[in-house]
Design an enzyme around this catalytic site. Structure first.
Site, PDB file in Angstrom:
ATOM      1  N   ASP A 127       5.002   0.418  11.684  1.00 58.28           N
ATOM      2  CA  ASP A 127       3.741  -0.159  11.201  1.00 58.28           C
ATOM      3  C   ASP A 127       3.569  -1.626  11.603  1.00 58.28           C
ATOM      4  OD1 ASP A 127       3.094   2.283  10.170  1.00 58.28           O
ATOM      5  OD2 ASP A 127       3.698   1.811   8.124  1.00 58.28           O
TER       6      ASP A 127
ATOM      7  N   ARG B 110       0.130  15.194  12.784  1.00 56.48           N
ATOM      8  CA  ARG B 110       0.925  14.661  11.674  1.00 56.48           C
ATOM      9  C   ARG B 110       1.353  15.834  10.783  1.00 56.48           C
ATOM     10  NH1 ARG B 110      -1.366   8.919   9.479  1.00 56.48           N
ATOM     11  NH2 ARG B 110       0.656   8.984   8.442  1.00 56.48           N
TER      12      ARG B 110
ATOM     13  N   CYS C  48      -4.319   7.574   9.576  1.00 60.54           N
ATOM     14  CA  CYS C  48      -4.556   7.109  10.943  1.00 60.54           C
ATOM     15  C   CYS C  48      -4.257   8.241  11.923  1.00 60.54           C
ATOM     16  CB  CYS C  48      -3.668   5.903  11.243  1.00 60.54           C
ATOM     17  SG  CYS C  48      -4.114   4.465  10.268  1.00 60.54           S
TER      18      CYS C  48
ATOM     19  N   LYS D 154       0.841  -1.211   0.000  1.00 65.95           N
ATOM     20  CA  LYS D 154       0.000   0.000   0.000  1.00 65.95           C
ATOM     21  C   LYS D 154       0.870   1.253   0.000  1.00 65.95           C
ATOM     22  CE  LYS D 154      -1.582   1.572   4.071  1.00 65.95           C
ATOM     23  NZ  LYS D 154      -1.267   2.985   4.408  1.00 65.95           N
ATOM     24  N   ASN D 155       1.875   1.259   0.859  1.00 69.84           N
ATOM     25  CA  ASN D 155       2.654   2.490   1.024  1.00 69.84           C
ATOM     26  C   ASN D 155       3.643   2.724  -0.116  1.00 69.84           C
ATOM     27  OD1 ASN D 155       1.184   3.089   3.241  1.00 69.84           O
ATOM     28  ND2 ASN D 155       2.728   2.466   4.734  1.00 69.84           N
TER      29      ASN D 155
ATOM     30  N   ARG E 241      -8.328  -0.628   4.989  1.00 69.52           N
ATOM     31  CA  ARG E 241      -7.489   0.366   4.317  1.00 69.52           C
ATOM     32  C   ARG E 241      -6.165  -0.231   3.861  1.00 69.52           C
ATOM     33  NH1 ARG E 241      -6.759   5.541   7.737  1.00 69.52           N
ATOM     34  NH2 ARG E 241      -5.572   5.905   5.839  1.00 69.52           N
TER      35      ARG E 241
HETATM   36  N1  EPU Z   1       7.166  14.500  10.517  1.00 71.08           N
HETATM   37  C1  EPU Z   1       7.286  15.836  10.797  1.00 71.08           C
HETATM   38  N2  EPU Z   1       7.182  16.739   9.763  1.00 71.08           N
HETATM   39  C2  EPU Z   1       6.955  16.362   8.498  1.00 71.08           C
HETATM   40  C3  EPU Z   1       6.821  14.977   8.190  1.00 71.08           C
HETATM   41  C4  EPU Z   1       6.921  14.071   9.236  1.00 71.08           C
HETATM   42  O1  EPU Z   1       7.490  16.226  11.960  1.00 71.08           O
HETATM   43  O2  EPU Z   1       6.868  17.228   7.616  1.00 71.08           O
HETATM   44  C5  EPU Z   1       7.304  13.491  11.585  1.00 71.08           C
HETATM   45  C6  EPU Z   1       5.999  12.762  11.879  1.00 71.08           C
HETATM   46  O3  EPU Z   1       5.208  13.467  12.798  1.00 71.08           O
HETATM   47  C7  EPU Z   1       6.509  11.431  12.422  1.00 71.08           C
HETATM   48  C8  EPU Z   1       7.806  11.198  11.630  1.00 71.08           C
HETATM   49  O4  EPU Z   1       8.184  12.477  11.147  1.00 71.08           O
HETATM   50  O5  EPU Z   1       6.821  11.556  13.780  1.00 71.08           O
HETATM   51  C9  EPU Z   1       7.707  10.224  10.463  1.00 71.08           C
HETATM   52  O6  EPU Z   1       6.649  10.574   9.613  1.00 71.08           O
HETATM   53  P1  EPU Z   1       6.629  10.184   8.054  1.00 71.08           P
HETATM   54  O7  EPU Z   1       6.543  11.440   7.287  1.00 71.08           O
HETATM   55  O8  EPU Z   1       7.736   9.243   7.780  1.00 71.08           O
HETATM   56  O9  EPU Z   1       5.250   9.419   7.936  1.00 71.08           O
HETATM   57  P2  EPU Z   1       4.150   9.509   6.786  1.00 71.08           P
HETATM   58  O10 EPU Z   1       4.804   9.714   5.481  1.00 71.08           O
HETATM   59  O11 EPU Z   1       3.074  10.455   7.189  1.00 71.08           O
HETATM   60  C10 EPU Z   1       4.210   6.979   6.195  1.00 71.08           C
HETATM   61  C11 EPU Z   1       3.225   5.849   6.151  1.00 71.08           C
HETATM   62  C12 EPU Z   1       2.838   5.436   7.549  1.00 71.08           C
HETATM   63  C13 EPU Z   1       4.082   5.059   8.336  1.00 71.08           C
HETATM   64  C14 EPU Z   1       5.111   6.200   8.291  1.00 71.08           C
HETATM   65  C15 EPU Z   1       6.448   5.826   8.930  1.00 71.08           C
HETATM   66  C16 EPU Z   1       2.056   6.200   4.080  1.00 71.08           C
HETATM   67  C17 EPU Z   1       0.809   6.613   3.383  1.00 71.08           C
HETATM   68  N3  EPU Z   1       2.047   6.286   5.411  1.00 71.08           N
HETATM   69  O12 EPU Z   1       3.547   8.064   6.847  1.00 71.08           O
HETATM   70  O13 EPU Z   1       2.028   4.271   7.385  1.00 71.08           O
HETATM   71  O14 EPU Z   1       3.762   4.794   9.681  1.00 71.08           O
HETATM   72  O15 EPU Z   1       5.367   6.562   6.922  1.00 71.08           O
HETATM   73  O16 EPU Z   1       7.013   4.722   8.307  1.00 71.08           O
HETATM   74  O17 EPU Z   1       3.015   5.802   3.457  1.00 71.08           O
HETATM   75  C18 EPU Z   1       0.399   2.678   7.946  1.00 71.08           C
HETATM   76  O18 EPU Z   1       0.566   2.168   6.835  1.00 71.08           O
HETATM   77  O19 EPU Z   1      -0.254   2.131   8.872  1.00 71.08           O
HETATM   78  C19 EPU Z   1       0.985   3.999   8.227  1.00 71.08           C
HETATM   79  C20 EPU Z   1       0.584   4.773   9.210  1.00 71.08           C
END
Ligand code: EPU
Length: 420
Positions: A306, A122, A117, A22-23, A400
């Site tokens: 995850d 976020r 989620c 998915k990701n 999802r």
């Molecule tokens: N963060 C910031 N600022 C930003 C971006 C991130 O402070 O601009 C922080 C976040 O708050 C968090 C950390 O950095 O503490 C990591 O966040 P990241 O940006 O890596 O997460 P994401 O891109 O929002 C994706 C996956 C998540 C997974 C995370 C970490 C997707 C759609 N989502 O989220 O997947 O937990 O990377 O690997 O790819 C799931 O599949 O269940 C899921 C939540």
């Protein structure tokens, strides 16, 4: 998927075919916008986040065709820089990728909201910092976040505050359209980020360093349509391995890249699992009892956040686990909503700051509410290993990210029913 009902206590035996990630699928589907042409996607998981992504693309003008082979064809030539419906983009996290993709293609992007989620806040400050460095300015209009690169995008040297998956992918997309050289430092190295790089390269982008913490992009040349196969979902694979560990038995996950699962396999091995690792499969034979261990999540190649709730479910099971188990969450410090639900099954858990410590206790069946995607599937794992009938409501969250959940678990011998 509204409700999941499990009659637990049965061991799991057999094989399960793992679907596409998915990701990886979400950023790649949005990145296709950059090509302005038709792309073919194989092994696209039919999970609700992916189906909604296709709907969003369709609402922007993309033409989508599901081929009899299972491939999905998306023609991006007709995509327009519209504001997508907030009801749709607000339901999934992946919609933030519209920013990088639209900015790259049209020099402007608009987004009413992005969901995902609920782990507390976020932020996307690192995405925006990267876009600004590439020459975009940011403003809001009727509540929507807007980006505009009035003078075009140009390459920049960008250092992320943390190796964010989303920020890396988003900035990377915009950078392919930015004239000149962009360097992204402290970049995420997750397999799904590497998969996005591979897709962009197949579409004609010049990217170096994928899988490392420094990505270099030579941008500005137009991308073209291409075909890609979505990589196997390491989190789905890890989930079935955790389920086998919890319920007992012997399960093979097929169509996996074992290297992506290394951190998870190390933990399961340390807990007492017997693992056989092949070229693209892994077999787990569960021990009669397993040990509790301490695990800290982190960006790849550390133990994936995850898989945190699924592992925590193992630590809670008193008839399976010996000793205390502890998860320290270093990515999403509020990813503990599943713990209260495990508590309804009789789990003894103490949350302190960003860690959850489990003292194993014998669990009993109950009615639970799925808090989020991975938290929900962790409840399924606990239910599979617990005698009696457990009902999990609000199960759409699980749909999802898990395709054919009922069929796959039933094929392993589980008594599970998915409703709605
Ligand atoms: N963060 C910031 N600022 C930003 C971006 C991130 O402070 O601009 C922080 C976040 O708050 C968090 C950390 O950095 O503490 C990591 O966040 P990241 O940006 O890596 O997460 P994401 O891109 O929002 C994706 C996956 C998540 C997974 C995370 C970490 C997707 C759609 N989502 O989220 O997947 O937990 O990377 O690997 O790819 C799931 O599949 O269940 C899921 C939540």
């Amino acid at each position: 998927m509204n409700k999941i009902v499990v009659n637990g206590g049965k061991k799991l035996y057999g094989e399960v075919e793992i679907g596409g990630s998915k990701n990886a699928a979400l950023p790649i589907l949005f990145a296709g916008i950059l090509t302005g042409e038709a792309c073919v996607f194989s092994h696209l998981p039919r999970v609700s986040d992916v189906l909604l992504t296709l709907e969003i693309l369709r609402s922007l003008g993309a033409r989508i065709r599901f081929a009899a082979t299972g491939d999905v064809l998306v023609d991006y030539s007709t995509v327009r820089p519209l504001l997508p419906s907030v009801a749709q983009t607000g339901a999934i996290r992946g919609s933030v990728y519209l920013l990088g993709a639209m900015l790259g293609r049209f020099g402007r992007a608009r987004l009413g909201g992005a969901g995902g989620c609920d782990f507390g806040s976020r932020p996307i400050d690192q995405h925006l910092m990267g876009f600004e460095a590439l020459g975009a300015s940011e403003y809001t209009e009727n509540g929507a976040l807007c980006l505009l690169a009035a003078n075009g995008l140009r390459g920049a040297d960008i250092t992320l505050k943390m190796p964010s998956v989303g920020a890396t992918a988003n900035v990377l997309m915009a950078a392919t359209a930015a004239k000149g050289r962009t360097v992204i430092r402290n970049a995420a190295a997750e397999p799904h980020v590497v998969a996005l790089c591979e897709f962009l390269k197949a579409a004609g982008a010049h990217i170096e360093g994928q899988g490392s913490s420094t990505l270099t992009v030579c941008g500005g040349t137009p991308l073209h349509g291409c075909a890609t196969t979505i990589i196997p979902d390491m989190i789905e694979a890890g989930t079935y391995l955790c389920a086998a560990m919890a319920a007992g038995g012997r399960v093979t996950v097929k169509n996996v890249v074992p290297g992506h699962l290394e951190a998870a396999l190390d933990v399961l091995r340390a807990m007492g699992a017997t693992l056989t690792v092949g070229k693209n499969h892994v077999t787990l034979k569960a021990p009669s009892r397993y040990r509790g261990v301490e695990v800290t999540t982190g960006p790849y190649p550390a133990f994936p956040t995850d898989l945190h709730p699924q592992l925590a479910a193992l630590f809670a099971l008193g008839h399976r686990a010996t000793g205390t188990g502890r998860v320290v969450e270093a990515v999403w410090q509020e990813r503990f909503r599943y713990a209260e639900e495990l508590g309804k099954l009789g789990a003894r858990v103490r949350i302190q700051g960003a860690s959850a410590t489990f003292s194993p206790s014998v669990l009993h069946a109950a009615t639970l509410r799925s808090p989020d995607l991975r938290g929900g599937v962790a409840l399924v794992i606990a239910a599979l290993a617990t005698e009696g009938r457990t009902e999990i409501t609000h199960a759409a969250t699980v749909g999802r990210g898990y395709e054919h959940l009922e069929t796959k678990f039933r094929a392993l011998g589980a008594d599970i029913r998915v409703f709605g």
